[in-house]
Write a protein that holds these residues in place. Structure first.
Motif, mmCIF file in Angstrom:
data_model
loop_
_atom_site.group_PDB
_atom_site.id
_atom_site.type_symbol
_atom_site.label_atom_id
_atom_site.label_comp_id
_atom_site.label_asym_id
_atom_site.label_seq_id
_atom_site.Cartn_x
_atom_site.Cartn_y
_atom_site.Cartn_z
ATOM 1 N N LEU A 5 0.941 -1.109 0.089
ATOM 2 C CA LEU A 5 0.162 0.004 -0.190
ATOM 3 C C LEU A 5 0.754 1.111 0.021
ATOM 4 O O LEU A 5 1.636 1.274 0.848
ATOM 5 N N LEU A 6 0.830 2.056 -1.049
ATOM 6 C CA LEU A 6 1.624 3.368 -1.264
ATOM 7 C C LEU A 6 0.827 4.172 -0.658
ATOM 8 O O LEU A 6 -0.251 4.778 -1.200
ATOM 9 N N GLY A 7 1.075 4.994 0.490
ATOM 10 C CA GLY A 7 0.475 6.187 1.325
ATOM 11 C C GLY A 7 -0.536 5.400 2.141
ATOM 12 O O GLY A 7 -1.232 4.689 2.207
ATOM 13 N N GLY A 8 -0.382 6.429 3.404
ATOM 14 C CA GLY A 8 -1.182 5.964 4.570
ATOM 15 C C GLY A 8 -2.662 6.767 4.773
ATOM 16 O O GLY A 8 -2.611 7.467 5.970
ATOM 17 N N GLY A 9 -2.828 7.352 3.555
ATOM 18 C CA GLY A 9 -4.102 8.261 3.659
ATOM 19 C C GLY A 9 -5.375 7.635 3.772
ATOM 20 O O GLY A 9 -5.500 6.463 4.240
ATOM 21 N N VAL A 33 -1.600 -1.317 -4.252
ATOM 22 C CA VAL A 33 -2.535 -0.161 -3.948
ATOM 23 C C VAL A 33 -1.787 1.148 -4.170
ATOM 24 O O VAL A 33 -1.280 1.564 -3.008
ATOM 25 N N ILE A 34 -1.967 2.086 -5.229
ATOM 26 C CA ILE A 34 -1.349 3.326 -5.301
ATOM 27 C C ILE A 34 -2.336 4.323 -4.442
ATOM 28 O O ILE A 34 -3.338 4.676 -4.822
ATOM 29 N N VAL A 73 2.668 9.206 -10.048
ATOM 30 C CA VAL A 73 1.487 9.016 -10.620
ATOM 31 C C VAL A 73 1.446 9.340 -12.113
ATOM 32 O O VAL A 73 1.198 8.871 -13.184
ATOM 33 N N ARG A 74 1.811 11.194 -12.095
ATOM 34 C CA ARG A 74 1.829 11.904 -13.291
ATOM 35 C C ARG A 74 2.762 11.037 -14.217
ATOM 36 O O ARG A 74 2.812 11.079 -15.429
ATOM 37 N N GLU A 75 3.918 10.518 -13.777
ATOM 38 C CA GLU A 75 5.152 9.969 -14.600
ATOM 39 C C GLU A 75 4.816 8.701 -15.092
ATOM 40 O O GLU A 75 5.425 8.055 -15.950
ATOM 41 N N LEU A 76 3.545 7.891 -14.364
ATOM 42 C CA LEU A 76 3.353 6.634 -14.825
ATOM 43 C C LEU A 76 2.841 6.590 -16.271
ATOM 44 O O LEU A 76 1.965 7.418 -16.587
ATOM 45 N N GLY A 128 -4.747 -3.840 -17.927
ATOM 46 C CA GLY A 128 -3.362 -4.299 -18.182
ATOM 47 C C GLY A 128 -2.879 -4.761 -17.188
ATOM 48 O O GLY A 128 -1.861 -5.783 -17.068
ATOM 49 N N TYR A 129 -2.971 -4.319 -15.828
ATOM 50 C CA TYR A 129 -2.280 -4.677 -14.806
ATOM 51 C C TYR A 129 -3.367 -5.071 -13.650
ATOM 52 O O TYR A 129 -3.636 -4.201 -12.811
ATOM 53 N N GLU A 130 -3.768 -6.127 -13.637
ATOM 54 C CA GLU A 130 -4.900 -6.784 -12.853
ATOM 55 C C GLU A 130 -4.417 -6.605 -11.338
ATOM 56 O O GLU A 130 -5.359 -6.443 -10.548
ATOM 57 N N ASN A 131 -3.248 -6.352 -11.170
ATOM 58 C CA ASN A 131 -2.832 -6.414 -9.579
ATOM 59 C C ASN A 131 -2.310 -5.047 -9.152
ATOM 60 O O ASN A 131 -1.795 -4.888 -8.146
ATOM 61 N N VAL A 132 -2.729 -4.018 -10.137
ATOM 62 C CA VAL A 132 -2.211 -2.751 -9.436
ATOM 63 C C VAL A 132 -3.631 -1.929 -9.490
ATOM 64 O O VAL A 132 -4.189 -1.556 -10.468
ATOM 65 N N TYR A 133 -3.788 -1.567 -8.457
ATOM 66 C CA TYR A 133 -5.187 -0.692 -8.066
ATOM 67 C C TYR A 133 -4.622 1.095 -7.572
ATOM 68 O O TYR A 133 -3.532 1.264 -7.348
#
Length: 356
Positions: free
Chosen positions: A6-10, A100-101, A239-242, A262-267
């Motif tokens: 999990l990226l970010g504790g928001g 999870v981004i 995220v802007r650079e993805l 195309g990336y089933e495991n990236v939310y």
């Protein structure tokens, strides 16, 4: 072990943790949460921290603890979708199986020269602390410019006028009326409140340049002892650079299961996700609930729901200092003490009844 990162504790990722812990994490899943600071921050209250009406301690919530939950403190600088790696600023690498981004948003300066260099921000806890120091160290009769009269700008200006009634506050907005996303009745109520508290509203402004202690409205220089920028947000730089599909605001276009096509495991959760509502804590939490359902199905090797019912928001609440407020609840405008009490109640419930 399968690693859910999990990226970010928001708000979004905190809701995911709340739903998975303590008993809904499969035996073969480990969770890694990456954040810059060792606690969850109540971002909706940064305006009050910056104005000096609450302490840092008030807006921190401890992260939960669990044997299969690890914390990594650092700044994400890159996500490599092909190798399933997250790179941090100290060059360390975290490998993920599911990601999870939830990296949140940053100020958007609309290419205004000097805006980033010479204005203060309330977009991160670090920046809010710096803004607090600047605003509360100003001598009496100083001029504070607040650029942008959406929810953040209005809440900051109203809190600051109560905290420092000796300051002159100018609220700059591009529109004919402030809070243009709300019904006119609410805008009028808030404008009258500002008028009675001595806040100057500068309508139909166009900030063309910012220098130290000076901003230019339609190229006309206006002296300000401090300038706070609340005029728009954009997704986090990582995220802007993805290299993935984005909407007009730069947010990531997702499938109905909230993963990147195309990336089933990236939310993507929260401010960086392209959703049919404006970014908010409430929206991030509602989306997180659906992401958990998808994760649980996929972990079991089952098909996730083909689609979810549309996310319905309960409403929006804003504060005008400590005693008054405004909001839309079930599409009904409300003003006065009730929305302020409601907002305080929602915050109290979040802090003390979140299940950790």
């Amino acid at each position: 072990m399968r690693n859910l990162v999990l990226l970010g504790g928001g708000y979004g990722n905190m809701r995911i943790l709340l739903r998975l812990l303590p008993n809904n994490v499969p035996e073969n899943v480990h969770i890694t949460l990456v954040d810059r600071v060792p606690y969850h921050c109540l971002k909706t209250e940064y305006y009050a921290l910056a104005a000096g009406t609450i302490s840092d301690h008030h807006i921190r919530v401890p992260f939960p603890e669990h044997p299969r939950l690890t914390y990594v403190f650092g700044e994400v600088v890159k996500i490599d979708l092909e190798s399933k790696n997250v790179i941090l600023n100290d060059e360390s690498i975290i490998h993920y199986d599911d990601l999870v981004i939830g990296l949140g948003c940053e100020d958007k300066y609309h290419n205004v020269p000097g805006a980033e260099e010479f204005t203060y921000s309330i977009q991160s806890i670090d920046k809010s602390r710096a803004t607090y120091q600047k605003l509360n160290n100003l001598p009496p009769d100083s001029v504070v410019g607040v650029v942008g009269a959406g929810l953040s700008g209005v809440e900051l200006a109203s809190e600051l006028v109560e905290s420092r009634p000796d300051l002159h506050i100018k609220l700059f907005d591009r529109g004919q009326r402030i809070l243009s996303m709300f019904p006119e009745r609410l805008s009028s109520y808030v404008e009258n409140w500002f008028h009675s508290h001595g806040v100057e509203i500068v309508r139909q402004s166009n900030i063309t340049k910012v220098e130290e202690n000076r901003l230019y409205n339609h190229d006309e220089p206006i002296h300000c002892d401090a300038i706070v920028w609340t005029a728009g947000i954009q997704p986090n730089k990582v995220v802007r650079e993805l290299n993935v599909e984005k909407d007009g605001q730069g947010r990531v276009v997702l499938t109905k299961q909230h993963n990147i096509p195309g990336y089933e495991n990236v939310y993507v959760v929260g401010d960086c996700a392209s959703l049919p509502h404006a970014p908010s804590a409430q929206l991030a939490e509602a989306q997180a609930e659906q992401i958990v359902q998808v994760l649980e199905k996929r972990w079991k090797g089952e098909e996730p729901p083909s689609e979810f019912p549309p996310i319905k928001l309960k409403g929006i609440l804003g504060s005008l200092g400590k005693k008054h407020g405004f909001g839309l609840v079930a599409d009904r405008p409300i003003t006065g003490r009730v929305p302020r009490l409601l907002k305080s109640g929602v915050l109290w419930m979040y802090k003390y009844h979140n299940g950790y």
